[in-house]
Design a protein around this motif. Structure first.
Motif, PDB file in Angstrom:
ATOM      1  N   GLU A  69       0.796  -1.301  -0.041  1.00  0.00           N
ATOM      2  CA  GLU A  69      -0.023   0.106   0.030  1.00  0.00           C
ATOM      3  C   GLU A  69       1.099   1.249  -0.145  1.00  0.00           C
ATOM      4  N   ALA A  70       2.054   1.312   0.777  1.00  0.00           N
ATOM      5  CA  ALA A  70       2.799   2.433   0.901  1.00  0.00           C
ATOM      6  C   ALA A  70       3.520   2.712  -0.480  1.00  0.00           C
ATOM      7  N   GLN A  71       3.876   1.435  -1.144  1.00  0.00           N
ATOM      8  CA  GLN A  71       4.758   1.533  -2.552  1.00  0.00           C
ATOM      9  C   GLN A  71       3.579   2.047  -3.433  1.00  0.00           C
ATOM     10  N   ALA A  72       2.295   1.678  -3.588  1.00  0.00           N
ATOM     11  CA  ALA A  72       1.441   2.269  -4.370  1.00  0.00           C
ATOM     12  C   ALA A  72       0.998   3.525  -4.222  1.00  0.00           C
ATOM     13  N   GLU A  73       1.173   4.214  -2.858  1.00  0.00           N
ATOM     14  CA  GLU A  73       0.884   5.515  -2.618  1.00  0.00           C
ATOM     15  C   GLU A  73       2.157   6.345  -3.245  1.00  0.00           C
ATOM     16  N   ALA A  74       3.274   5.889  -3.116  1.00  0.00           N
ATOM     17  CA  ALA A  74       4.367   6.572  -3.907  1.00  0.00           C
ATOM     18  C   ALA A  74       4.345   6.335  -5.204  1.00  0.00           C
ATOM     19  N   ASP A  75       3.898   5.315  -5.856  1.00  0.00           N
ATOM     20  CA  ASP A  75       3.908   5.219  -7.511  1.00  0.00           C
ATOM     21  C   ASP A  75       2.618   6.089  -7.862  1.00  0.00           C
ATOM     22  N   ARG A  76       1.693   6.205  -7.190  1.00  0.00           N
ATOM     23  CA  ARG A  76       0.647   7.074  -7.824  1.00  0.00           C
ATOM     24  C   ARG A  76       1.219   8.822  -8.201  1.00  0.00           C
ATOM     25  N   LYS A  77       2.340   9.028  -7.470  1.00  0.00           N
ATOM     26  CA  LYS A  77       2.968  10.473  -7.745  1.00  0.00           C
ATOM     27  C   LYS A  77       4.008  10.184  -9.033  1.00  0.00           C
ATOM     28  N   LYS A  78       4.163   9.024  -9.593  1.00  0.00           N
ATOM     29  CA  LYS A  78       5.050   8.970 -10.613  1.00  0.00           C
ATOM     30  C   LYS A  78       4.559   9.417 -11.677  1.00  0.00           C
ATOM     31  N   THR A  79       5.328  10.074 -12.785  1.00  0.00           N
ATOM     32  CA  THR A  79       4.803  10.152 -14.137  1.00  0.00           C
ATOM     33  C   THR A  79       4.587   8.848 -15.030  1.00  0.00           C
ATOM     34  N   LEU A  80       3.941   9.051 -16.073  1.00  0.00           N
ATOM     35  CA  LEU A  80       3.749   7.949 -16.842  1.00  0.00           C
ATOM     36  C   LEU A  80       4.798   7.092 -17.438  1.00  0.00           C
ATOM     37  N   GLY A  81       5.887   8.169 -17.593  1.00  0.00           N
ATOM     38  CA  GLY A  81       7.331   7.421 -18.249  1.00  0.00           C
ATOM     39  C   GLY A  81       7.898   6.613 -17.002  1.00  0.00           C
ATOM     40  N   GLN A  82       7.922   7.397 -15.780  1.00  0.00           N
ATOM     41  CA  GLN A  82       8.394   6.655 -14.719  1.00  0.00           C
ATOM     42  C   GLN A  82       7.554   5.159 -14.278  1.00  0.00           C
ATOM     43  N   LEU A  83       6.260   5.177 -14.494  1.00  0.00           N
ATOM     44  CA  LEU A  83       5.709   4.112 -14.349  1.00  0.00           C
ATOM     45  C   LEU A  83       5.943   2.837 -15.544  1.00  0.00           C
ATOM     46  N   LEU A  84       6.210   3.556 -16.691  1.00  0.00           N
ATOM     47  CA  LEU A  84       6.641   2.356 -17.887  1.00  0.00           C
ATOM     48  C   LEU A  84       7.908   2.092 -17.531  1.00  0.00           C
ATOM     49  N   PHE A  85       8.950   2.641 -16.975  1.00  0.00           N
ATOM     50  CA  PHE A  85      10.155   2.147 -16.464  1.00  0.00           C
ATOM     51  C   PHE A  85      10.075   1.232 -15.283  1.00  0.00           C
ATOM     52  N   LEU A  86       9.137   1.452 -14.320  1.00  0.00           N
ATOM     53  CA  LEU A  86       9.042   0.245 -13.277  1.00  0.00           C
ATOM     54  C   LEU A  86       8.254  -0.880 -13.812  1.00  0.00           C
ATOM     55  N   MET A  87       7.465  -0.823 -14.752  1.00  0.00           N
ATOM     56  CA  MET A  87       6.863  -1.969 -15.611  1.00  0.00           C
ATOM     57  C   MET A  87       7.660  -2.878 -16.039  1.00  0.00           C
ATOM     58  N   ARG A  88       8.668  -2.140 -16.968  1.00  0.00           N
ATOM     59  CA  ARG A  88       9.776  -2.959 -17.450  1.00  0.00           C
ATOM     60  C   ARG A  88      10.664  -3.751 -16.750  1.00  0.00           C
ATOM     61  N   LYS A  89      10.861  -3.018 -15.496  1.00  0.00           N
ATOM     62  CA  LYS A  89      11.772  -3.776 -14.609  1.00  0.00           C
ATOM     63  C   LYS A  89      10.984  -4.884 -13.771  1.00  0.00           C
ATOM     64  N   ARG A  90       9.779  -4.853 -13.796  1.00  0.00           N
ATOM     65  CA  ARG A  90       9.179  -5.660 -12.853  1.00  0.00           C
ATOM     66  C   ARG A  90       8.622  -6.966 -13.800  1.00  0.00           C
ATOM     67  N   ILE A  91       8.266  -6.899 -15.040  1.00  0.00           N
ATOM     68  CA  ILE A  91       7.604  -7.672 -15.924  1.00  0.00           C
ATOM     69  C   ILE A  91       8.283  -7.651 -17.224  1.00  0.00           C
ATOM     70  N   GLU A  92       8.405  -8.559 -18.160  1.00  0.00           N
ATOM     71  CA  GLU A  92       8.901  -8.622 -19.296  1.00  0.00           C
ATOM     72  C   GLU A  92       7.737  -8.066 -20.496  1.00  0.00           C
ATOM     73  N   VAL A  93       8.040  -7.015 -21.369  1.00  0.00           N
ATOM     74  CA  VAL A  93       6.849  -6.396 -21.953  1.00  0.00           C
ATOM     75  C   VAL A  93       7.329  -6.740 -23.495  1.00  0.00           C
ATOM     76  N   ASN A  94       6.334  -7.059 -24.193  1.00  0.00           N
ATOM     77  CA  ASN A  94       6.457  -7.446 -25.674  1.00  0.00           C
ATOM     78  C   ASN A  94       7.075  -5.989 -26.341  1.00  0.00           C
ATOM     79  N   LYS A  95       7.980  -6.192 -27.224  1.00  0.00           N
ATOM     80  CA  LYS A  95       8.557  -4.946 -27.970  1.00  0.00           C
ATOM     81  C   LYS A  95       7.743  -4.168 -28.688  1.00  0.00           C
ATOM     82  N   MET A  96       6.851  -4.904 -29.366  1.00  0.00           N
ATOM     83  CA  MET A  96       5.748  -3.874 -30.068  1.00  0.00           C
ATOM     84  C   MET A  96       4.820  -3.293 -29.155  1.00  0.00           C
ATOM     85  N   PHE A  97       4.497  -3.804 -28.125  1.00  0.00           N
ATOM     86  CA  PHE A  97       3.525  -3.123 -27.103  1.00  0.00           C
ATOM     87  C   PHE A  97       4.317  -1.960 -26.351  1.00  0.00           C
TER      88      PHE A  97
END
Length: 182
Positions: A69-97
């Motif tokens: 919950e604390a991490q989610a609260e911190a994530d809410r303040k992140k920019t869209l670009g920062q969220l994508l960076f986090l997503m790429r760190k945590r899960i593999e994303v198809n190159k086209m997507f």
């Protein structure tokens, strides 16, 4: 040409200019309304992405519900670009997507930080307004696509039964994008 005829021509031209100005104001208003609607779709996509990253792919340090919950609260303040960076760190994303997400970020930033600097877009001509509407239409479609794909991913992880055929399609798409179709 008689004085009376010249007066009628001037009056007709003045009326024509007033009608054109009124039409332009109406188109400007419609463009601004569409811009607001597009922004709401972008915000929904950003929230969906943030929610998915925070709760379905929390960082390795977050072990308890309170930490997540604390991490989610911190994530809410992140920019869209920062969220994508986090997503790429945590899960593999198809190159086209991933490229589609990058385009979404670029277009979203163009809307937020320089809409009138987009080539061909202005609010002083019918053509410029049409170009703006076309850009917004594409961005709105991107936002809906991102939102539904992330929802499909969450439904897939939760092993939810699709409510509609569209939900089933987005769940299949999410499996392909994030799990290689497995």
């Amino acid at each position: 040409m008689s004085r009376k005829k010249r007066y009628r021509i001037k009056r007709r031209n003045r009326m024509r200019r007033k009608n054109e100005a009124a039409k332009l104001r109406l188109l400007q208003h419609e463009l601004l309304s569409y811009m607001g609607e597009t922004l709401l779709h972008i915000q929904a996509a950003e929230r969906q992405l943030q929610f998915c990253i925070s709760y379905f792919f929390p960082d390795d340090k977050s072990k308890t519900i309170g930490e997540i919950e604390a991490q989610a609260e911190a994530d809410r303040k992140k920019t869209l670009g920062q969220l994508l960076f986090l997503m790429r760190k945590r899960i593999e994303v198809n190159k086209m997507f991933d490229k589609e997400l990058e385009q979404f970020v670029d277009d979203r930033n163009a809307l937020a930080h320089g809409f009138l600097r987009i080539e061909g877009v202005n609010i002083t001509s019918v053509e410029g307004i049409r170009n703006g509407a076309k850009f917004l239409e594409g961005l709105r479609a991107q936002a809906i696509y991102v939102q539904k794909t992330m929802r499909g991913l969450m439904n897939t992880i939760l092993d939810e039964k699709p409510v509609s055929e569209e939900d089933a399609d987005y769940m299949k798409l999410a499996k392909l994008i994030f799990f290689g179709g497995k």
